[in-house]
Enzyme design. Structure first.
Site, PDB file in Angstrom:
ATOM      1  N   HIS A 126       0.858  -1.189   0.000  1.00 37.25           N
ATOM      2  CA  HIS A 126       0.000   0.000   0.000  1.00 37.25           C
ATOM      3  C   HIS A 126       0.897   1.243   0.000  1.00 37.25           C
ATOM      4  O   HIS A 126       1.997   1.195   0.550  1.00 37.25           O
ATOM      5  CB  HIS A 126      -0.833  -0.053   1.288  1.00 37.25           C
ATOM      6  N   ASP A 177       2.525  -4.998   8.151  1.00 37.68           N
ATOM      7  CA  ASP A 177       1.364  -4.129   7.958  1.00 37.68           C
ATOM      8  C   ASP A 177       0.124  -5.007   8.104  1.00 37.68           C
ATOM      9  O   ASP A 177      -0.219  -5.776   7.214  1.00 37.68           O
ATOM     10  CB  ASP A 177       1.448  -3.488   6.564  1.00 37.68           C
ATOM     11  N   GLN A 231      -4.921  -5.312   6.888  1.00 34.63           N
ATOM     12  CA  GLN A 231      -5.913  -6.229   6.309  1.00 34.63           C
ATOM     13  C   GLN A 231      -5.901  -7.604   6.966  1.00 34.63           C
ATOM     14  O   GLN A 231      -6.551  -8.530   6.459  1.00 34.63           O
ATOM     15  CB  GLN A 231      -5.671  -6.396   4.799  1.00 34.63           C
ATOM     16  N   LYS A 239     -10.730  -0.342  10.164  1.00 31.99           N
ATOM     17  CA  LYS A 239     -10.887  -1.540   9.328  1.00 31.99           C
ATOM     18  C   LYS A 239     -11.214  -2.769  10.168  1.00 31.99           C
ATOM     19  O   LYS A 239     -11.433  -3.851   9.642  1.00 31.99           O
ATOM     20  CB  LYS A 239      -9.616  -1.782   8.522  1.00 31.99           C
ATOM     21  N   CYS A 263      -4.735   2.525  -3.697  1.00 34.01           N
ATOM     22  CA  CYS A 263      -3.486   2.989  -3.058  1.00 34.01           C
ATOM     23  C   CYS A 263      -2.341   2.019  -3.296  1.00 34.01           C
ATOM     24  O   CYS A 263      -1.457   1.855  -2.445  1.00 34.01           O
ATOM     25  CB  CYS A 263      -3.663   3.225  -1.558  1.00 34.01           C
TER      26      CYS A 263
HETATM   27  C1  LIG Z   1      -5.850   0.668   4.508  1.00 40.85           C
HETATM   28  C2  LIG Z   1      -4.476   0.200   4.451  1.00 40.85           C
HETATM   29  C3  LIG Z   1      -3.419   0.986   4.886  1.00 40.85           C
HETATM   30  C4  LIG Z   1      -3.606   2.395   5.363  1.00 40.85           C
HETATM   31  O1  LIG Z   1      -4.487   2.466   6.452  1.00 40.85           O
HETATM   32  P1  LIG Z   1      -5.027   3.873   6.968  1.00 40.85           P
HETATM   33  O2  LIG Z   1      -6.140   3.503   7.865  1.00 40.85           O
HETATM   34  O3  LIG Z   1      -5.482   4.638   5.758  1.00 40.85           O
HETATM   35  O4  LIG Z   1      -3.902   4.543   7.668  1.00 40.85           O
HETATM   36  C5  LIG Z   1      -2.154   0.453   4.832  1.00 40.85           C
HETATM   37  N1  LIG Z   1      -1.932  -0.796   4.404  1.00 40.85           N
HETATM   38  C6  LIG Z   1      -2.926  -1.593   3.982  1.00 40.85           C
HETATM   39  C7  LIG Z   1      -2.615  -2.989   3.526  1.00 40.85           C
HETATM   40  C8  LIG Z   1      -4.235  -1.122   3.987  1.00 40.85           C
HETATM   41  O5  LIG Z   1      -5.213  -1.905   3.563  1.00 40.85           O
END
Ligand SMILES: *Cc1c(COP(=O)(O)O)cnc(C)c1O
Length: 411
Positions: free
Chosen positions: A128, A205, A208, A231, A369
């Site tokens: 991302h 990260d 997800q 999320k 993104c």
């Molecule tokens: C949504 C997302 C982000 C960014 O998250 P924010 O809530 O916009 O800070 C980073 N990495 C992944 C894999 C995402 O899905």
């Protein structure tokens, strides 16, 4: 709650707890397939927001009065709920941030301060933007080198290439646990082992992953794990950075201000202990408390059953889309979940998204993104349906029929 006492998974019962799902859009029952962008909120989280601002609203960590102490207790209990959920060793290892992006920027700045010219950061093609740009900024600031581990056409990390890029110059590997665009699940536990073997650290990260699978940071043995509340069925504006204590202790503060200090004089300031060292200023108190509520909600559920349900939804949708002429699935990793991205010959993703919307179906279209990933597949974007535990097979049937209809209109 012990694993054995979890309630059997029932999609019908879960749906009842999400008021946003009970609405119509253009006269059609809403089908919410944009969970990769943000999730809907259960009633317990909505109630917690209301309760906090109706009764408990006060600043924390500094008041002698009843309300301030109550707010402080609830905020710190949320931290403990998150610690337990992630199986972190200590609650001091849980830092509240604004979200995934903020957490990664914190690490890029603060861990970045420990690095020197020529050191390398390793990411992958499927990251991302928020796991790309902070590293580019760091590399520019400290003259480091950013390396990118490639993926194959199925959207899987090519591990031999990853291994080749890993060396004693690597100081940090930063990799997504699950791709928001492809649904690919990366073998982060294995990557952590390889990373540690060259003496580097690994950031996962988890934006997800935490909402889709049981996450145990000690089992993964990651050095950092980051996610966003919004999320994972909590409010926006708050998120988490998990970091191993000894590492966080060695890192300098990210921002200066109230709460992060121990003693301030004009000559010299000493910093507060973890986690406060990284939490300058008044935090998003309601957000933290309500994220705690969302995590407790999740903790009561059987995550293995949820993972099976979501995987089944993704496979079901993908298998049906695959039979349509002109449809190409983007992201066919063996290990994948919750996301189906696709493009249709000669039709722009945006046009399909718009027609689906008119049928009450919320999907995401565009680059999600992940522009370098779109460049890799040589496409401008995809239509992405991303599922959560409250989605059903019937919704997918409706969605598939709607995609078919949209294609026939646009062809
Ligand atoms: C949504 C997302 C982000 C960014 O998250 P924010 O809530 O916009 O800070 C980073 N990495 C992944 C894999 C995402 O899905």
């Amino acid at each position: 709650m012990a694993e054995g006492t979890k309630k059997p998974f029932s999609v019908r019962e879960i749906r009842e707890q999400f008021p946003a799902l009970r609405q119509t859009v253009y006269g059609k029952n809403l089908i919410y397939f944009d969970n990769g962008a943000t999730s809907q909120k259960p009633q317990v989280v909505l109630d917690a927001i209301n309760r906090y601002y109706s009764k408990d609203n006060a600043n924390i960590h500094r008041g002698v009065h009843f309300m301030s102490q109550k707010a402080t207790t609830e905020f710190e209990e949320a931290r403990i709920a998150i610690q337990k959920y992630l199986n972190a060793k200590k609650s001091e290892e849980i830092i509240f941030t604004k979200g995934t992006t903020d957490s990664i920027n914190l690490v890029a700045f603060s861990y970045g301060e420990l690095l020197k010219e020529g050191d390398e950061i390793l990411i992958t093609t499927m990251e991302h933007h928020s796991n790309i740009v902070p590293w580019q900024m760091l590399c520019e600031r400290k003259k480091l080198v950013l390396k990118v581990a490639p993926i194959n056409k199925k959207g899987e990390l090519i591990e031999e290439e990853f291994d080749k890029l890993l060396s004693n110059r690597t100081k940090l590997v930063s990799v997504t646990h699950i791709s928001n665009t492809l649904g690919t699940i990366n073998p982060v536990k294995e990557l952590a082992k390889k990373t540690h073997a060259v003496g580097a650290k690994i950031l996962v990260d988890g934006a997800q992953s935490i909402q889709h699978m049981k996450v145990d940071v000690r089992d993964l043995d990651c050095d950092f794990y980051v996610f966003s509340s919004h999320k994972v069925f909590g409010p926006t504006g708050i998120g988490v950075l998990y970091g191993k204590e000894d590492l966080l202790d060695r890192m300098p503060p990210y921002q200066g201000g109230g709460d992060m200090i121990s003693k301030v004089t004009f000559e010299r300031t000493t910093y507060n202990e973890l986690p406060h060292k990284f939490e300058a200023g008044t935090p998003h108190i309601a957000g933290g408390i309500c994220l705690g509520e969302a995590i407790r909600f999740l903790n009561a559920l059987d995550m293995d059953a949820i993972q099976r349900h979501e995987k089944e939804l993704a496979h079901y949708a993908q298998d049906m889309l695959d039979t349509f002429e002109g449809v190409r699935i983007i992201g066919e990793a063996k290990q994948k979940t919750s996301v189906v991205s696709f493009v249709v010959d000669k039709i722009h993703p945006f046009d399909i998204g718009t027609l689906l919307d008119k049928q009450g179906i919320a999907v995401r279209t565009g680059h999600h993104c992940t522009q370098p990933l779109m460049d890799f597949f040589k496409i401008p974007g995809t239509v992405r349906a991303s599922f959560a535990f409250y989605n059903t097979k019937e919704e997918i049937d409706t969605f598939i029929a709607a995609v078919e209809k949209s294609i026939s209109i646009l062809k």
